[in-house]
Design a protein around this motif. Structure first.
Motif, PDB file in Angstrom:
ATOM      1  N   GLY A 277       0.839  -1.080  -0.032  1.00  0.00           N
ATOM      2  CA  GLY A 277       0.039  -0.136  -0.001  1.00  0.00           C
ATOM      3  C   GLY A 277       1.014   1.206  -0.145  1.00  0.00           C
ATOM      4  O   GLY A 277       1.834   1.455  -1.038  1.00  0.00           O
ATOM      5  N   PRO A 278       0.740   2.164   1.027  1.00  0.00           N
ATOM      6  CA  PRO A 278       1.184   3.345   0.960  1.00  0.00           C
ATOM      7  C   PRO A 278       2.691   3.387   1.675  1.00  0.00           C
ATOM      8  O   PRO A 278       3.212   4.658   1.744  1.00  0.00           O
ATOM      9  CB  PRO A 278       0.273   4.489   1.526  1.00  0.00           C
ATOM     10  CG  PRO A 278      -0.301   3.514   2.588  1.00  0.00           C
ATOM     11  CD  PRO A 278      -0.388   2.141   1.960  1.00  0.00           C
TER      12      PRO A 278
ATOM     13  N   THR B  13      -3.059   8.036   9.772  1.00  0.00           N
ATOM     14  CA  THR B  13      -4.289   7.979   9.388  1.00  0.00           C
ATOM     15  C   THR B  13      -4.669   9.407   8.434  1.00  0.00           C
ATOM     16  O   THR B  13      -3.594   9.731   8.213  1.00  0.00           O
ATOM     17  CB  THR B  13      -5.260   7.969  10.441  1.00  0.00           C
ATOM     18  OG1 THR B  13      -5.352   9.004  11.260  1.00  0.00           O
ATOM     19  CG2 THR B  13      -5.039   6.741  11.311  1.00  0.00           C
ATOM     20  N   SER B  14      -5.807   9.456   8.336  1.00  0.00           N
ATOM     21  CA  SER B  14      -6.243  11.016   7.684  1.00  0.00           C
ATOM     22  C   SER B  14      -5.765  12.088   8.181  1.00  0.00           C
ATOM     23  O   SER B  14      -5.783  13.144   7.545  1.00  0.00           O
ATOM     24  CB  SER B  14      -7.387  10.869   7.111  1.00  0.00           C
ATOM     25  OG  SER B  14      -8.493  10.786   8.076  1.00  0.00           O
TER      26      SER B  14
ATOM     27  N   ALA C 214      -2.600   9.351   5.420  1.00  0.00           N
ATOM     28  CA  ALA C 214      -2.559   8.051   4.629  1.00  0.00           C
ATOM     29  C   ALA C 214      -3.403   8.294   3.578  1.00  0.00           C
ATOM     30  O   ALA C 214      -4.365   8.439   3.771  1.00  0.00           O
ATOM     31  CB  ALA C 214      -3.015   7.034   5.692  1.00  0.00           C
ATOM     32  N   PRO C 215      -2.781   7.958   2.299  1.00  0.00           N
ATOM     33  CA  PRO C 215      -3.831   7.973   1.113  1.00  0.00           C
ATOM     34  C   PRO C 215      -4.839   6.847   1.083  1.00  0.00           C
ATOM     35  O   PRO C 215      -4.566   5.927   1.774  1.00  0.00           O
ATOM     36  CB  PRO C 215      -2.706   7.799  -0.131  1.00  0.00           C
ATOM     37  CG  PRO C 215      -1.637   7.064   0.545  1.00  0.00           C
ATOM     38  CD  PRO C 215      -1.592   7.640   1.830  1.00  0.00           C
ATOM     39  N   SER C 216      -5.833   7.017   0.393  1.00  0.00           N
ATOM     40  CA  SER C 216      -7.053   5.918   0.449  1.00  0.00           C
ATOM     41  C   SER C 216      -6.481   4.532  -0.584  1.00  0.00           C
ATOM     42  O   SER C 216      -5.902   4.769  -0.974  1.00  0.00           O
ATOM     43  CB  SER C 216      -8.258   6.432  -0.378  1.00  0.00           C
ATOM     44  OG  SER C 216      -8.776   7.715   0.235  1.00  0.00           O
ATOM     45  N   GLN C 217      -6.799   3.682   0.400  1.00  0.00           N
ATOM     46  CA  GLN C 217      -6.520   2.427  -0.117  1.00  0.00           C
ATOM     47  C   GLN C 217      -7.525   1.360  -0.212  1.00  0.00           C
ATOM     48  O   GLN C 217      -8.621   1.775   0.562  1.00  0.00           O
ATOM     49  CB  GLN C 217      -5.532   1.615   0.505  1.00  0.00           C
ATOM     50  CG  GLN C 217      -4.160   2.367   0.687  1.00  0.00           C
ATOM     51  CD  GLN C 217      -3.502   2.079  -0.836  1.00  0.00           C
ATOM     52  OE1 GLN C 217      -3.531   1.373  -1.131  1.00  0.00           O
ATOM     53  NE2 GLN C 217      -2.753   3.318  -1.086  1.00  0.00           N
ATOM     54  N   GLY C 218      -7.734   0.182  -0.705  1.00  0.00           N
ATOM     55  CA  GLY C 218      -8.696  -0.592  -0.802  1.00  0.00           C
ATOM     56  C   GLY C 218      -9.068  -1.413   0.741  1.00  0.00           C
ATOM     57  O   GLY C 218      -8.054  -1.226   1.424  1.00  0.00           O
TER      58      GLY C 218
END
Length: 436
Positions: A169-170, A286-287, A428-432
């Motif tokens: 992921g990121p 997190t965001s 944190a960028p959006s992930q599945g």
């Protein structure tokens, strides 16, 4: 047709000394075979390179000569040996009566000599190996034996943990043995998941084995796995990231403590004497939150994408140097210049005095990169400003590239220690959905 060599005329019989005429084949008085060659001199002349041996009696026949050789010059033969023993000679041709044969204390010579010794591996086809042979990373030709060394050049082959990279992921991490240590005693865990409200979260755990302890590589591996698994299980349940980090450090401590009771440790030391030990540091992004936790002297740095904004170190070392600075006894420069600077005062392990997990929560107001690392890196970029200078500008967008660059910086600086670096982007960028 090949012929035996002509013999020199004998003036008298070697056996009875009766006079003989040239051309006589046998003595007229005693019947001695006059075709026998006189005994060879005692300097053991070189044997012919070709020839055949008569089976059963251990003698050899001289190599055939060319046809019609010139007669040999006549010479006087030596007299009889001591005690009346007749001289030795070569065996006569087939059909002739055998005299005293010559015994060479060596096996019969072959008719032809090979140009080189036969290869015993060609005597029978070799069985096919069960698995493909590993080739040496240094010479690229030698096979690697079961102990991890090249059979051709002797080069020790890299262990699995000598250099590790992972991107999920990121977040990404890189760990390297360095240039001075014989093994890599660092370990890491990285992953990403989603919180109950669907927002993404990424995490990284980095552990540094205490080299003076028993099985430091096992300690760091057990701690990183336990902490990473705990975070990936707690965050989706809705546990606050800071509380989840505390749980993760406690779980890591239990995992390391358990190693002290294993037979592998008990064979070397008493269970809680010089037990397996490591440090731990981690981060969750997190965001909107950045949470860090640690025990020991591994660190977390914050490096904003906009380099005009200040960078920061987000952890405080559990070390002798940090205690000296906190007590006001030494300046930071003086403390970290001391040879005792890196003596740690906190670690995970059964012989630790007391477990005191440190956690902290931040809310950065701009995007940036979070660097989680062991002292194998920060020894070469200690202050936040120095770290900011070596972190690539696109580290948040390319975390694996950023981690590789930072590990390379440590190796270029001397690589005196194992070095492990994890890079996470904030936010944190959006992930599945799901975890890794």
């Amino acid at each position: 047709m090949s012929q035996m060599p002509r013999q020199a005329a004998l003036p008298k019989c070697p056996s009875c000394a009766e006079p003989v005429e040239p051309g006589d084949l046998f003595c007229g008085a005693c019947g001695y075979d006059l075709s026998v060659v006189p005994a060879p001199p005692q300097d053991h002349p070189t044997l012919p390179m070709t020839g055949t041996a008569t089976p059963g009696n251990g003698t050899e026949r001289p190599a055939p000569w060319p046809a019609d050789p010139a007669p040999a010059p006549e010479t006087d033969p030596p007299g009889p040996g001591a005690g009346g023993t007749p001289p030795h000679g070569h065996e006569p041709e087939d059909g002739q009566s055998a005299g005293s044969g010559v015994r060479f204390d060596r096996p019969a010579e072959p008719d032809e000599y090979p140009l080189q010794a036969p290869d015993p591996r060609l005597a029978a086809p070799a069985a096919a190996p069960a698995v493909a042979a590993r080739l040496c990373v240094a010479c690229r030709t030698g096979r690697v034996d079961d102990d991890g060394y090249c059979e051709n050049c002797g080069h020790a082959q890299p262990r699995e943990r000598d250099h590790l990279e992972r991107e999920t992921g990121p977040v990404a991490a890189v760990s390297d043995r360095g240039l001075r240590h014989h093994r890599n005693e660092d370990a890491f865990a990285v992953g990403h998941t989603t919180l109950p409200d669907g927002t993404p979260a990424a995490l990284a755990i980095v552990c540094d084995g205490v080299s003076s302890a028993t099985r430091p590589d096992a300690a760091s591996l057990a701690a990183s796995r336990a902490a990473g698994d705990t975070l990936l299980a707690a965050l989706p349940r809705g546990t606050h990231p800071q509380a989840a980090m505390h749980e993760a450090i406690v779980a890591a401590a239990h995992a390391v403590n358990a190693l002290a009771d294993e037979p592998a440790t008990a064979r070397e030391h008493a269970p809680h004497q010089n037990a397996p030990a490591c440090t731990i540091v981690g981060a969750v992004v997190t965001s909107g939150l950045l949470v860090v936790g640690w025990v020991g002297d591994s660190r977390v740095y914050w490096v904003p994408t906009d380099r005009t904004a200040p960078s920061a170190r987000l952890t405080e070392d559990d070390s002798w140097a940090a205690q000296m600075v906190a007590a006001g006894l030494m300046s930071e420069a003086e403390a970290y210049a001391d040879e005792r600077a890196h003596a740690i005062t906190g670690w995970l392990g059964a012989d630790a005095y007391e477990l005191e997990p440190h956690t902290a929560c931040f809310q950065p107001d701009r995007p940036g990169a979070v660097v989680v690392c062991t002292d194998g890196l920060w020894n070469y970029a200690e202050t936040a400003e120095e770290m900011s200078e070596v972190v690539p500008p696109d580290a948040a967008a390319r975390p694996l590239h950023g981690a590789r660059v930072l590990v390379g910086h440590a190796l270029d600086g001397g690589g005196h220690d194992n070095v492990t670096v994890a890079v996470l982007p904030f936010p944190a960028p959006s992930q599945g959905a799901g975890s890794a």
